[in-house]
Design a protein around this motif. Sequence first.
Motif, PDB file in Angstrom:
ATOM      1  N   GLY A  63      -6.963   4.569  -6.424  1.00  0.00           N
ATOM      2  CA  GLY A  63      -6.613   4.754  -7.158  1.00  0.00           C
ATOM      3  C   GLY A  63      -5.187   4.666  -8.423  1.00  0.00           C
ATOM      4  N   GLY A  64      -4.399   3.789  -7.324  1.00  0.00           N
ATOM      5  CA  GLY A  64      -3.459   2.787  -7.460  1.00  0.00           C
ATOM      6  C   GLY A  64      -3.812   1.929  -8.529  1.00  0.00           C
ATOM      7  N   GLU A  65      -2.601   1.030  -8.812  1.00  0.00           N
ATOM      8  CA  GLU A  65      -2.493  -0.082  -9.821  1.00  0.00           C
ATOM      9  C   GLU A  65      -1.883  -1.236  -9.249  1.00  0.00           C
ATOM     10  OE1 GLU A  65      -0.850  -1.011 -14.401  1.00  0.00           O
ATOM     11  OE2 GLU A  65      -1.393   0.971 -13.793  1.00  0.00           O
ATOM     12  N   ALA A  66      -2.374  -1.821  -9.584  1.00  0.00           N
ATOM     13  CA  ALA A  66      -2.177  -3.971  -8.834  1.00  0.00           C
ATOM     14  C   ALA A  66      -2.502  -4.920  -9.581  1.00  0.00           C
ATOM     15  CB  ALA A  66      -2.815  -3.703  -7.314  1.00  0.00           C
ATOM     16  N   LEU A  67      -1.065  -5.909  -9.744  1.00  0.00           N
ATOM     17  CA  LEU A  67      -1.405  -6.990  -9.647  1.00  0.00           C
ATOM     18  C   LEU A  67      -1.185  -7.847  -9.129  1.00  0.00           C
ATOM     19  CD1 LEU A  67      -1.287  -8.780 -12.811  1.00  0.00           C
ATOM     20  CD2 LEU A  67       0.905  -9.078 -13.140  1.00  0.00           C
ATOM     21  N   PHE A  68      -2.276  -9.053  -8.616  1.00  0.00           N
ATOM     22  CA  PHE A  68      -1.692  -9.988  -8.058  1.00  0.00           C
ATOM     23  C   PHE A  68      -1.266 -11.624  -8.514  1.00  0.00           C
ATOM     24  CE2 PHE A  68      -2.793 -14.717  -5.152  1.00  0.00           C
ATOM     25  CZ  PHE A  68      -2.132 -14.272  -4.544  1.00  0.00           C
ATOM     26  N   ILE A  69      -0.114 -12.024  -8.300  1.00  0.00           N
ATOM     27  CA  ILE A  69       0.248 -13.528  -8.638  1.00  0.00           C
ATOM     28  C   ILE A  69       0.831 -14.500  -6.896  1.00  0.00           C
ATOM     29  CG2 ILE A  69       2.406 -14.219  -9.697  1.00  0.00           C
ATOM     30  CD1 ILE A  69       3.067 -12.165 -10.855  1.00  0.00           C
ATOM     31  N   LYS A  70      -0.171 -15.103  -7.270  1.00  0.00           N
ATOM     32  CA  LYS A  70       0.159 -16.018  -6.142  1.00  0.00           C
ATOM     33  C   LYS A  70       2.070 -16.702  -6.533  1.00  0.00           C
ATOM     34  CE  LYS A  70      -1.800 -20.290  -4.068  1.00  0.00           C
ATOM     35  NZ  LYS A  70      -0.397 -21.457  -4.952  1.00  0.00           N
ATOM     36  N   ALA A  71       2.432 -17.388  -5.380  1.00  0.00           N
ATOM     37  CA  ALA A  71       3.884 -17.773  -5.497  1.00  0.00           C
ATOM     38  C   ALA A  71       4.503 -18.328  -3.656  1.00  0.00           C
ATOM     39  CB  ALA A  71       4.891 -16.487  -6.173  1.00  0.00           C
ATOM     40  N   ASP A  72       4.911 -19.273  -4.752  1.00  0.00           N
ATOM     41  CA  ASP A  72       6.367 -20.147  -3.118  1.00  0.00           C
ATOM     42  C   ASP A  72       6.946 -19.611  -3.574  1.00  0.00           C
ATOM     43  OD1 ASP A  72       6.732 -21.162  -1.091  1.00  0.00           O
ATOM     44  OD2 ASP A  72       5.756 -23.591  -1.275  1.00  0.00           O
ATOM     45  N   ILE A  73       7.736 -18.586  -2.463  1.00  0.00           N
ATOM     46  CA  ILE A  73       8.636 -18.378  -2.587  1.00  0.00           C
ATOM     47  C   ILE A  73       9.799 -19.508  -2.328  1.00  0.00           C
ATOM     48  CG2 ILE A  73       8.514 -15.957  -2.416  1.00  0.00           C
ATOM     49  CD1 ILE A  73       9.954 -16.356   0.366  1.00  0.00           C
ATOM     50  N   SER A  74       9.623 -20.707  -1.187  1.00  0.00           N
ATOM     51  CA  SER A  74      10.900 -21.409  -1.135  1.00  0.00           C
ATOM     52  C   SER A  74      10.868 -22.382  -2.977  1.00  0.00           C
ATOM     53  CB  SER A  74       9.932 -22.295  -0.536  1.00  0.00           C
ATOM     54  OG  SER A  74       8.913 -23.360  -0.728  1.00  0.00           O
ATOM     55  N   LYS A  75       9.869 -22.239  -3.496  1.00  0.00           N
ATOM     56  CA  LYS A  75      10.250 -23.083  -5.205  1.00  0.00           C
ATOM     57  C   LYS A  75      10.868 -22.472  -5.899  1.00  0.00           C
ATOM     58  CE  LYS A  75       6.494 -26.612  -3.231  1.00  0.00           C
ATOM     59  NZ  LYS A  75       5.186 -26.705  -4.140  1.00  0.00           N
ATOM     60  N   THR A  88      -5.315  -7.163  -0.692  1.00  0.00           N
ATOM     61  CA  THR A  88      -4.522  -6.437  -0.750  1.00  0.00           C
ATOM     62  C   THR A  88      -4.281  -5.504  -2.113  1.00  0.00           C
ATOM     63  OG1 THR A  88      -3.169  -7.159   0.572  1.00  0.00           O
ATOM     64  CG2 THR A  88      -2.194  -5.989  -0.411  1.00  0.00           C
ATOM     65  N   ALA A  89      -4.172  -6.806  -3.454  1.00  0.00           N
ATOM     66  CA  ALA A  89      -4.848  -5.581  -4.826  1.00  0.00           C
ATOM     67  C   ALA A  89      -6.003  -5.161  -5.120  1.00  0.00           C
ATOM     68  CB  ALA A  89      -4.099  -7.176  -5.722  1.00  0.00           C
ATOM     69  N   GLN A  90      -6.457  -5.565  -4.432  1.00  0.00           N
ATOM     70  CA  GLN A  90      -8.188  -4.472  -4.746  1.00  0.00           C
ATOM     71  C   GLN A  90      -8.048  -3.415  -3.723  1.00  0.00           C
ATOM     72  OE1 GLN A  90     -10.991  -4.641  -6.548  1.00  0.00           O
ATOM     73  NE2 GLN A  90     -11.428  -2.894  -5.481  1.00  0.00           N
ATOM     74  N   MET A  91      -7.045  -3.596  -2.895  1.00  0.00           N
ATOM     75  CA  MET A  91      -7.081  -2.045  -1.913  1.00  0.00           C
ATOM     76  C   MET A  91      -6.083  -0.949  -2.450  1.00  0.00           C
ATOM     77  SD  MET A  91      -6.483  -3.723   2.081  1.00  0.00           S
ATOM     78  CE  MET A  91      -6.047  -2.467   3.045  1.00  0.00           C
ATOM     79  N   ILE A  92      -5.009  -1.548  -3.591  1.00  0.00           N
ATOM     80  CA  ILE A  92      -4.674  -0.284  -3.946  1.00  0.00           C
ATOM     81  C   ILE A  92      -5.471  -0.042  -4.899  1.00  0.00           C
ATOM     82  CG2 ILE A  92      -2.945  -0.525  -5.667  1.00  0.00           C
ATOM     83  CD1 ILE A  92      -1.275  -2.539  -3.888  1.00  0.00           C
ATOM     84  N   THR A  93      -6.295  -1.011  -6.014  1.00  0.00           N
ATOM     85  CA  THR A  93      -7.415   0.195  -7.118  1.00  0.00           C
ATOM     86  C   THR A  93      -8.738   0.606  -6.338  1.00  0.00           C
ATOM     87  OG1 THR A  93      -8.142  -2.053  -6.947  1.00  0.00           O
ATOM     88  CG2 THR A  93      -6.899  -2.606  -8.628  1.00  0.00           C
ATOM     89  N   SER A  94      -8.533   0.400  -5.076  1.00  0.00           N
ATOM     90  CA  SER A  94      -9.541   1.439  -4.501  1.00  0.00           C
ATOM     91  C   SER A  94      -9.174   2.434  -4.340  1.00  0.00           C
ATOM     92  CB  SER A  94     -10.382   0.600  -3.466  1.00  0.00           C
ATOM     93  OG  SER A  94     -10.576  -0.569  -3.645  1.00  0.00           O
ATOM     94  N   LEU A 113       0.800  -0.892  -0.226  1.00  0.00           N
ATOM     95  CA  LEU A 113      -0.063  -0.161  -0.023  1.00  0.00           C
ATOM     96  C   LEU A 113       0.864   1.139   0.004  1.00  0.00           C
ATOM     97  CD1 LEU A 113      -2.854  -0.801   2.310  1.00  0.00           C
ATOM     98  CD2 LEU A 113      -2.693  -0.930   0.356  1.00  0.00           C
ATOM     99  N   ALA A 114       2.181   0.894   0.482  1.00  0.00           N
ATOM    100  CA  ALA A 114       3.291   2.851   0.601  1.00  0.00           C
ATOM    101  C   ALA A 114       3.441   2.672  -0.347  1.00  0.00           C
ATOM    102  CB  ALA A 114       4.113   1.801   2.323  1.00  0.00           C
ATOM    103  N   PHE A 115       3.696   1.848  -1.432  1.00  0.00           N
ATOM    104  CA  PHE A 115       4.500   1.764  -2.912  1.00  0.00           C
ATOM    105  C   PHE A 115       3.339   2.549  -3.480  1.00  0.00           C
ATOM    106  CE2 PHE A 115       8.088  -1.209  -1.625  1.00  0.00           C
ATOM    107  CZ  PHE A 115       9.106  -0.381  -1.620  1.00  0.00           C
ATOM    108  N   ALA A 116       2.566   1.770  -3.709  1.00  0.00           N
ATOM    109  CA  ALA A 116       1.275   2.395  -4.497  1.00  0.00           C
ATOM    110  C   ALA A 116       0.671   4.114  -4.033  1.00  0.00           C
ATOM    111  CB  ALA A 116       0.278   1.410  -4.177  1.00  0.00           C
ATOM    112  N   ARG A 117       1.110   4.004  -2.680  1.00  0.00           N
ATOM    113  CA  ARG A 117       0.727   5.638  -2.536  1.00  0.00           C
ATOM    114  C   ARG A 117       1.308   6.155  -2.597  1.00  0.00           C
ATOM    115  NH1 ARG A 117       0.007   3.224   3.201  1.00  0.00           N
ATOM    116  NH2 ARG A 117      -2.343   2.864   2.979  1.00  0.00           N
ATOM    117  N   GLU A 118       3.304   6.056  -3.159  1.00  0.00           N
ATOM    118  CA  GLU A 118       3.710   6.817  -3.944  1.00  0.00           C
ATOM    119  C   GLU A 118       3.892   6.687  -5.218  1.00  0.00           C
ATOM    120  OE1 GLU A 118       6.222   8.337  -1.917  1.00  0.00           O
ATOM    121  OE2 GLU A 118       5.037   8.405  -0.004  1.00  0.00           O
ATOM    122  N   GLY A 119       3.171   6.280  -5.567  1.00  0.00           N
ATOM    123  CA  GLY A 119       3.123   6.278  -7.366  1.00  0.00           C
ATOM    124  C   GLY A 119       4.158   4.956  -7.882  1.00  0.00           C
ATOM    125  N   ALA A 120       3.398   3.582  -7.457  1.00  0.00           N
ATOM    126  CA  ALA A 120       4.171   2.662  -7.746  1.00  0.00           C
ATOM    127  C   ALA A 120       3.398   1.749  -8.318  1.00  0.00           C
ATOM    128  CB  ALA A 120       5.551   1.890  -7.001  1.00  0.00           C
TER     129      ALA A 120
END
Length: 252
Positions: free
Chosen positions: A55-67, A47-53, A25-32
């Motif tokens: 006025g920001g732009e966001a994309l959710f990607i499901k990922a397991d960082i251990s793989k 979280t992605a919906q909160m950003i778009t709500s 959310l903080a990155f989105a508030r700064e325009g990213a």
Amino acid sequence: MTSQFHGKVALVTGAASGIGRASALAFAREGARVVVADIQVAGGEETAQMITSMGGEALFIKADISKAAEVEELIRQTVTHYGRLDFAHNNAAVEGIIAPTADYPEDDWDRTITTNLKGTWLCMKYEIRQMLQQGGGAIVNTASVVGLVGAPGLPAYCAAKGGVVQLTKAAAIEYAKAGIRINAVCPGSIYTPMLERLLAQPGVEASALATLPIGRIGTPEEVAGAVVWLCSAAASYVIGHLMVVDGGLVAQ
């Protein structure tokens, strides 16, 4: 919303809740434009919906960082969708169980180390490769105060976060001249779902508060502010730094 990061792309792992959500959310508030990554689909999409709500732009990607394959695909999708990757906050982690070192189960040790340490390394591996192609970027890893000082009952978590501390320093030195700034935040007691699970243990909250000079537990937003600053132009000469956000705990 401001324009500090207008045209930039930020990736945040573990962004379904807690510090990761606050950072996204903080990155989105700064325009990213923000890529929200997590294994928790409902929370990540929220979280992605909160950003778009807002006025920001966001994309959710499901990922397991251990793989490795999922991390590589995460970066590929990020670049395919947005064309670049400027900032990365490697935040996803698990706390493991609470048990003394001699009684710690091997399977839980492996899970905690694999997610928290190997997962952070995998994220950096593929983020750095992309940033090298672009000519620069900024990475912030979430370490912990228990990567700097010990905590009884959390040997695997302490070991993993201590590893993140040293990984951050090593990579920061390696890629500084390539225009990639790598730093870490070391949160103390912060109200997150992870901490709430730990605080559910009898007497843990009172014990935690007794160690904090500031007299209160911190908020995810207070850590997110540090993350965003470390990625900003204001921190252009900050490399390999461990920014402690802990209410004074390790100053004692």
